[in-house]
Write an enzyme that holds these catalytic residues in place. Structure first.
Site, short mmCIF file in Angstrom:
data_model
loop_
_atom_site.label_atom_id
_atom_site.label_comp_id
_atom_site.label_asym_id
_atom_site.label_seq_id
_atom_site.Cartn_x
_atom_site.Cartn_y
_atom_site.Cartn_z
N LEU A 4 0.82 -1.22 0.00
CA LEU A 4 0.00 0.00 0.00
C LEU A 4 0.85 1.27 0.00
CD1 LEU A 4 -1.98 -2.21 1.24
CD2 LEU A 4 -3.04 -0.28 2.40
N ASP A 48 -2.62 5.57 -13.87
CA ASP A 48 -2.63 4.35 -13.05
C ASP A 48 -3.85 3.49 -13.36
OD1 ASP A 48 -0.64 5.89 -11.86
OD2 ASP A 48 -1.09 5.15 -9.85
N ALA A 106 3.02 2.43 -1.95
CA ALA A 106 4.44 2.25 -2.23
C ALA A 106 4.81 2.55 -3.68
CB ALA A 106 4.84 0.81 -1.88
N GLY A 107 3.87 3.12 -4.43
CA GLY A 107 4.19 3.51 -5.81
C GLY A 107 3.89 2.44 -6.84
N LEU A 108 3.29 1.33 -6.39
CA LEU A 108 2.96 0.26 -7.34
C LEU A 108 1.47 0.25 -7.69
CD1 LEU A 108 5.17 -2.73 -6.05
CD2 LEU A 108 5.76 -0.93 -7.69
N GLY A 109 0.80 1.37 -7.40
CA GLY A 109 -0.58 1.52 -7.87
C GLY A 109 -1.59 0.62 -7.18
N SER A 110 -1.43 0.43 -5.86
CA SER A 110 -2.40 -0.41 -5.14
C SER A 110 -3.80 0.21 -5.20
CB SER A 110 -1.98 -0.62 -3.68
OG SER A 110 -2.10 0.57 -2.92
#
Ligand SMILES: Nc1ncnc2c1ncn2[C@@H]1O[C@H](COP(=O)(O)OP(=O)(O)OP(=O)(O)O)[C@@H](O)[C@H]1O
Ligand SMILES: C[C@@](O)(CCO)CC(=O)[O-]
Ligand SMILES: [Mg+2]
Length: 328
Positions: free
Chosen positions: A113, A164, A115-119
């Site tokens: 969450l 995103d 963290a920049g990975l588009g959760s």
């Protein structure tokens, strides 16, 4: 009951600047959020989000804004946790015309969450897809992406791009510039991710860049320069020139850092990746903490990162060719 999944993403180029109309190129990765939706006949929304905290918790509340969540954790956590799912269900009600529809929603996710990975985009895309199908409506990926964008935009107080959500809905590598969203041919990239275990607040980081941009012309120029990097990056992607892609990622990181959205641990991981021989490395997503993305066909970067103090996890990510998946 319906079950949909949607992938997270990394940005090869262009986060933040994309909010102001510059192009960006995110790329979906095989880390997914899965959302199960079952209609309830009492109009209430019950959200079970096991990954939101270490213990996980369940939130149950009514269709009206003033009904209080039934959960024993700080209010701010509840608000942060529930706003994307709430927004997704609002879109589902609007698109189906079923204003009183209630759901049991269960979320399970492989995407860290904040963290920049588009959760957030993955959860919203999967939630809208599962809940609309539960009401007998199947949206085309473009419509799904647009509805998910409306949700992100609302939560980020009007400061969001379509990048995103479009990437998560359609999969693959995409190019987004304003409301122009399209899929891109991209070479098979050797993507390595480093995660510092932390997170950044997307809304707050976006607001920070916005005020810098309003205060200083050179900050506005920096945002435009990121757009130039993206355009060069598209050529490098079309040529399959991984070295050039890496060089441009390095440059992109420097400009994001100038805009104040990097952090000590993100910078440390970026340098560890470069020291290990990566073609290039940059933070991904909103920044502040979370993940970096590097390109390296060898094992060196993953190994280097795994020995880097402050890097909690290093892993290779495969491109997700498919966006939303309808599992049940
Ligand atoms: N597994 C999950 N269950 C429920 N809600 C989630 C889950 N994962 C993410 N969310 C929602 O998304 C929010 C995090 O979104 P945010 O935009 O801040 O970060 P991100 O999307 O992971 O990173 P970025 O936008 O930089 O790529 C969480 O606070 C929560 O509301
Ligand atoms: C920082 C940002 O560009 C990407 C967050 O993953 C915000 C957005 O595009 O909405
Ligand atoms: Mg997000």
């Amino acid at each position: 009951m319906t079950l949909s999944s949607a992938p997270g993403k990394v940005y090869l180029f262009g986060e933040h600047a994309v909010v102001y109309g510059e192009p960006a190129v995110p790329c979906a990765i095989e880390r997914r959020a899965r959302v199960e939706a079952t209609q309830r006949d009492d109009g209430r929304l019950r959200v079970n989000a096991e990954d939101l905290s270490l213990d996980g918790f369940t939130v149950e509340y009514g269709a009206t804004a003033d009904s209080r969540p039934d959960v024993d954790v700080p209010e701010s956590l509840v608000t942060a946790a529930t706003q994307y799912v709430d927004g997704a269900i609002e879109q589902v009600r609007a698109v189906t015309g079923e204003d009183d529809a209630g759901f049991d929603v269960t979320i399970e996710s492989d995407i860290p969450l904040g963290a920049g990975l588009g959760s957030s985009a993955a959860v919203v895309v999967a939630a809208i897809d599962a809940a609309t199908r539960e009401l007998g409506v199947t949206l085309e990926p473009e419509e799904l992406a647009e509805r998910a964008y409306q949700t992100e935009s609302q939560v980020q107080e009007g400061q969001a791009s379509r990048a995103d959500t479009f990437c998560s809905a359609t999969g693959g590598a995409v190019r987004v510039e304003g409301d122009d969203c399209r899929s891109l041919e991209a070479p098979d990239l050797p993507i390595v991710i480093g995660f510092d275990g932390g997170a950044g607040d997307t809304g707050r980081l976006v607001a920070g860049v916005r005020s810098l941009r309003e205060e200083y012309d050179f900050a506005a120029d920096t945002v435009e320069a990121i757009g130039d990097i993206v355009r060069n990056g598209e050529d490098a992607l079309a040529d399959g020139d991984v070295e050039e892609i890496g060089r441009l990622m390095d440059f992109n990181h420097g400009l994001l850092s100038a805009l104040g959205v990097s952090s000590r641990s993100l910078d440390t991981m970026v340098w560890a990746a470069r020291d290990a021989g990566a073609h290039g490395a940059k933070l991904t997503g909103a920044g502040g903490g979370g993940c970096i993305v590097a390109l390296d066909p060898t094992e060196e970067t993953e190994t280097g990162l795994s020995f880097t103090p402050g890097c909690e996890d290093a892993f290779r990510a495969e491109l997700a060719e498919t966006g939303v998946k309808r599992l049940e």
